[in-house]
Motif scaffolding. Structure first.
Motif, PDB file in Angstrom:
ATOM      1  N   ALA A  11       0.772  -1.019  -0.236  1.00 50.44           N
ATOM      2  CA  ALA A  11       0.055   0.102   0.022  1.00 50.44           C
ATOM      3  C   ALA A  11       0.862   1.190  -0.008  1.00 50.44           C
ATOM      4  CB  ALA A  11      -0.820  -0.059   1.235  1.00 50.44           C
ATOM      5  N   ARG A  12       2.013   1.132   0.842  1.00 51.78           N
ATOM      6  CA  ARG A  12       2.811   2.482   0.807  1.00 51.78           C
ATOM      7  C   ARG A  12       3.672   2.885  -0.417  1.00 51.78           C
ATOM      8  NH1 ARG A  12       3.744   0.420   6.204  1.00 51.78           N
ATOM      9  NH2 ARG A  12       5.625  -0.372   5.807  1.00 51.78           N
ATOM     10  N   VAL A  13       4.054   1.494  -0.939  1.00 58.67           N
ATOM     11  CA  VAL A  13       4.806   1.531  -2.368  1.00 58.67           C
ATOM     12  C   VAL A  13       4.048   2.121  -3.401  1.00 58.67           C
ATOM     13  CG1 VAL A  13       5.788  -0.014  -4.217  1.00 58.67           C
ATOM     14  CG2 VAL A  13       6.019  -0.463  -1.922  1.00 58.67           C
ATOM     15  N   TYR A  14       2.643   1.485  -3.615  1.00 60.75           N
ATOM     16  CA  TYR A  14       1.560   2.024  -4.342  1.00 60.75           C
ATOM     17  C   TYR A  14       1.498   3.646  -4.220  1.00 60.75           C
ATOM     18  CZ  TYR A  14      -2.933   2.376  -6.774  1.00 60.75           C
ATOM     19  OH  TYR A  14      -4.041   2.865  -7.623  1.00 60.75           O
ATOM     20  N   ASP A  15       1.305   4.155  -2.905  1.00 58.64           N
ATOM     21  CA  ASP A  15       1.133   5.449  -2.594  1.00 58.64           C
ATOM     22  C   ASP A  15       2.431   6.193  -3.018  1.00 58.64           C
ATOM     23  OD1 ASP A  15       0.005   7.635  -0.670  1.00 58.64           O
ATOM     24  OD2 ASP A  15       2.415   7.590   0.075  1.00 58.64           O
ATOM     25  N   TRP A  16       3.690   5.728  -3.181  1.00 59.18           N
ATOM     26  CA  TRP A  16       4.794   6.435  -3.454  1.00 59.18           C
ATOM     27  C   TRP A  16       4.515   6.365  -4.998  1.00 59.18           C
ATOM     28  CZ3 TRP A  16       8.791   5.653  -6.782  1.00 59.18           C
ATOM     29  CH2 TRP A  16       9.984   6.698  -6.960  1.00 59.18           C
ATOM     30  N   MET A  17       4.212   5.632  -5.495  1.00 55.19           N
ATOM     31  CA  MET A  17       4.180   5.571  -7.095  1.00 55.19           C
ATOM     32  C   MET A  17       3.071   6.634  -7.680  1.00 55.19           C
ATOM     33  SD  MET A  17       6.186   3.196  -8.691  1.00 55.19           S
ATOM     34  CE  MET A  17       6.944   1.593  -8.506  1.00 55.19           C
ATOM     35  N   ILE A  18       1.990   6.911  -6.870  1.00 61.28           N
ATOM     36  CA  ILE A  18       0.968   7.813  -7.425  1.00 61.28           C
ATOM     37  C   ILE A  18       1.111   9.167  -6.827  1.00 61.28           C
ATOM     38  CG2 ILE A  18      -0.615   6.004  -7.853  1.00 61.28           C
ATOM     39  CD1 ILE A  18      -2.157   6.719  -5.508  1.00 61.28           C
ATOM     40  N   GLY A  19       2.546   9.307  -6.226  1.00 63.50           N
ATOM     41  CA  GLY A  19       2.715  10.597  -5.693  1.00 63.50           C
ATOM     42  C   GLY A  19       2.248  10.904  -4.145  1.00 63.50           C
ATOM     43  N   GLY A  20       2.014  10.026  -3.477  1.00 62.85           N
ATOM     44  CA  GLY A  20       1.555  10.380  -1.919  1.00 62.85           C
ATOM     45  C   GLY A  20       2.928  10.358  -1.263  1.00 62.85           C
ATOM     46  N   ARG A  21       2.397  10.781  -0.105  1.00 60.39           N
ATOM     47  CA  ARG A  21       3.419  11.084   0.979  1.00 60.39           C
ATOM     48  C   ARG A  21       3.383  10.142   2.252  1.00 60.39           C
ATOM     49  NH1 ARG A  21       2.495  17.816   1.718  1.00 60.39           N
ATOM     50  NH2 ARG A  21       2.851  18.306  -0.768  1.00 60.39           N
ATOM     51  N   GLU A  22       2.473   9.224   2.170  1.00 60.90           N
ATOM     52  CA  GLU A  22       2.544   8.261   3.359  1.00 60.90           C
ATOM     53  C   GLU A  22       3.255   7.151   3.286  1.00 60.90           C
ATOM     54  OE1 GLU A  22       1.571   9.715   5.961  1.00 60.90           O
ATOM     55  OE2 GLU A  22       0.191  11.257   5.002  1.00 60.90           O
ATOM     56  N   ASN A  23       4.685   7.346   3.030  1.00 62.95           N
ATOM     57  CA  ASN A  23       5.435   6.037   2.640  1.00 62.95           C
ATOM     58  C   ASN A  23       6.882   6.275   3.508  1.00 62.95           C
ATOM     59  OD1 ASN A  23       7.264   7.750   0.516  1.00 62.95           O
ATOM     60  ND2 ASN A  23       5.024   7.747  -0.199  1.00 62.95           N
ATOM     61  N   ASP A  99      -3.919  -3.227   7.126  1.00 60.19           N
ATOM     62  CA  ASP A  99      -2.694  -2.578   7.383  1.00 60.19           C
ATOM     63  C   ASP A  99      -2.955  -1.538   8.449  1.00 60.19           C
ATOM     64  OD1 ASP A  99      -0.638  -0.047   6.808  1.00 60.19           O
ATOM     65  OD2 ASP A  99       0.368  -1.914   6.654  1.00 60.19           O
ATOM     66  N   GLU A 100      -2.372  -1.425   9.449  1.00 59.70           N
ATOM     67  CA  GLU A 100      -2.848  -0.245  10.485  1.00 59.70           C
ATOM     68  C   GLU A 100      -2.680   1.001  10.279  1.00 59.70           C
ATOM     69  OE1 GLU A 100      -4.336  -0.932  13.176  1.00 59.70           O
ATOM     70  OE2 GLU A 100      -4.583  -3.064  12.959  1.00 59.70           O
ATOM     71  N   ILE A 101      -1.559   1.033   9.193  1.00 58.29           N
ATOM     72  CA  ILE A 101      -1.356   2.481   8.944  1.00 58.29           C
ATOM     73  C   ILE A 101      -2.260   2.901   7.975  1.00 58.29           C
ATOM     74  CG2 ILE A 101       0.376   3.965   7.363  1.00 58.29           C
ATOM     75  CD1 ILE A 101       2.759   2.381   8.410  1.00 58.29           C
ATOM     76  N   VAL A 102      -2.838   1.984   6.957  1.00 63.03           N
ATOM     77  CA  VAL A 102      -3.825   2.241   6.116  1.00 63.03           C
ATOM     78  C   VAL A 102      -5.017   2.884   6.983  1.00 63.03           C
ATOM     79  CG1 VAL A 102      -5.415   1.398   4.323  1.00 63.03           C
ATOM     80  CG2 VAL A 102      -2.805   0.982   4.150  1.00 63.03           C
ATOM     81  N   LEU A 103      -5.343   1.939   7.940  1.00 61.96           N
ATOM     82  CA  LEU A 103      -6.605   2.141   8.628  1.00 61.96           C
ATOM     83  C   LEU A 103      -6.580   3.368   9.606  1.00 61.96           C
ATOM     84  CD1 LEU A 103      -6.915  -1.704  10.079  1.00 61.96           C
ATOM     85  CD2 LEU A 103      -8.409  -0.607   8.381  1.00 61.96           C
ATOM     86  N   ALA A 104      -5.499   3.699  10.134  1.00 60.37           N
ATOM     87  CA  ALA A 104      -5.238   5.059  10.774  1.00 60.37           C
ATOM     88  C   ALA A 104      -5.560   6.130  10.042  1.00 60.37           C
ATOM     89  CB  ALA A 104      -4.065   5.086  11.511  1.00 60.37           C
ATOM     90  N   HIS A 105      -4.895   6.314   8.878  1.00 63.15           N
ATOM     91  CA  HIS A 105      -5.070   7.297   8.045  1.00 63.15           C
ATOM     92  C   HIS A 105      -6.796   7.580   7.373  1.00 63.15           C
ATOM     93  CE1 HIS A 105      -1.084   9.114   7.563  1.00 63.15           C
ATOM     94  NE2 HIS A 105      -0.814   8.120   7.674  1.00 63.15           N
ATOM     95  N   ALA A 106      -7.305   6.345   7.061  1.00 64.80           N
ATOM     96  CA  ALA A 106      -8.710   6.123   6.427  1.00 64.80           C
ATOM     97  C   ALA A 106      -9.711   6.547   7.558  1.00 64.80           C
ATOM     98  CB  ALA A 106      -8.851   4.809   5.942  1.00 64.80           C
TER      99      ALA A 106
END
Length: 275
Positions: A11-23, A99-106
């Motif tokens: 999920a965090r690799v995908y986030d970086w690939m699409i320009g996100g910051r949560e990685n 994923d706990e990071i995904v859940l916390a942000h969501a």
């Protein structure tokens, strides 16, 4: 709550690939290894996100008013509820991730929304997701559901049985529901499957194998195609290597395999759902 940020997470690799910051550095290093294998892969991630948006908009326009998004990933621009609510604000969305990071942000993003729920769940244990109180009560199981498995099943190994996972969800869905899948294809990568798995944790599959995941559903036009060519707004861009499609569960008798949960047959208790 502690997170292991020393190991890459899809999920965090995908986030970086699409320009996100949560990685984190481990995620960025894994992403760089993937890009070394195929410099165009970042574009495939972006096209996959656009595919998700087009699917949700299409289904809402066809009358779907509830979505179950399995393996939702980190929130990013064009989330399912954002696309759906722009067309039909009464649409209900349940996001599921392990994923706990995904859940916390969501959960932080969705706080205060009475039309969105975020729950913990592992796609490899579908009945635990289906039997959870939020999924059981917030979804109206007498009405069609949009089941989203976008960029999910290529993270499920053959041993974990992606087809059986889809079948478990299928057998709980009301007739007229829809399934959307996007999945990494193996064509052109046959000699590098193991490299791909090590770098990205992805189990790429053939088009035929991916099509088999739609067993019991009627594939809608244009069928199982590159995600860039699934009902694009304009001329389709270059191919991405990701296959995508949408299937509809036909009406009539339900498939006997697995059986539907008893609460699904009785209908929803959505009105009693709590925040």
């Amino acid at each position: 709550m502690s997170f292991d940020t020393t190991r890459p997470h899809p999920a965090r690799v995908y986030d970086w690939m699409i320009g996100g910051r949560e990685n984190f550095p481990a995620d960025r290093e894994a992403a760089r290894q993937i890009l070394e294998l195929n410099p165009d892969v970042r574009r495939s991630f972006l096209e996959n996100r656009r595919f998700l948006g087009r699917v949700v908009a299409y289904l809402v326009k066809r009358g779907v008013r509830q979505f179950l998004d399995i393996g939702t990933g980190l929130p990013a621009s064009g989330n399912v509820h954002e696309v759906a609510h722009a067309i039909a604000p009464d649409t209900r969305v349940v996001y599921v991730d392990h994923d706990e990071i995904v859940l916390a942000h969501a959960r932080a993003l969705m706080a205060g929304s009475d039309r969105v729920r975020v729950v913990a769940g592992d796609a490899t244990r579908p009945w635990e997701i289906l039997d959870g109180p939020v999924v059981r009560d917030f979804i109206d199981w007498s009405q069609p559901v949009g089941l989203l498995m976008v960029a999910l099943l290529h993270f499920v190994s053959d041993e974990e049985g992606p087809a059986s996972i889809v079948a478990a969800f299928r057998d709980a869905l009301p007739a007229g529901s829809f399934l959307a899948i996007s999945h990494g294809g193996v064509e052109g990568w046959e000699d590098r499957k193991e490299q791909i798995r090590r770098a990205s944790q992805a189990h790429v599959r053939t088009r035929e194998e991916i099509a088999g995941l739609f067993a019991g559903f009627d594939l809608l036009r244009p069928g199982l195609v590159d995600v860039a060519n699934w009902r694009p707004a304009g001329p389709g861009p270059a191919l991405t290597g990701l296959y995508g499609g949408v299937g509809r569960l036909p009406g009539g008798e339900r498939p006997p395999i697995g059986g539907r949960p008893s609460w699904a047959a009785r209908g929803s208790r959505a009105d009693s759902a709590s925040a």
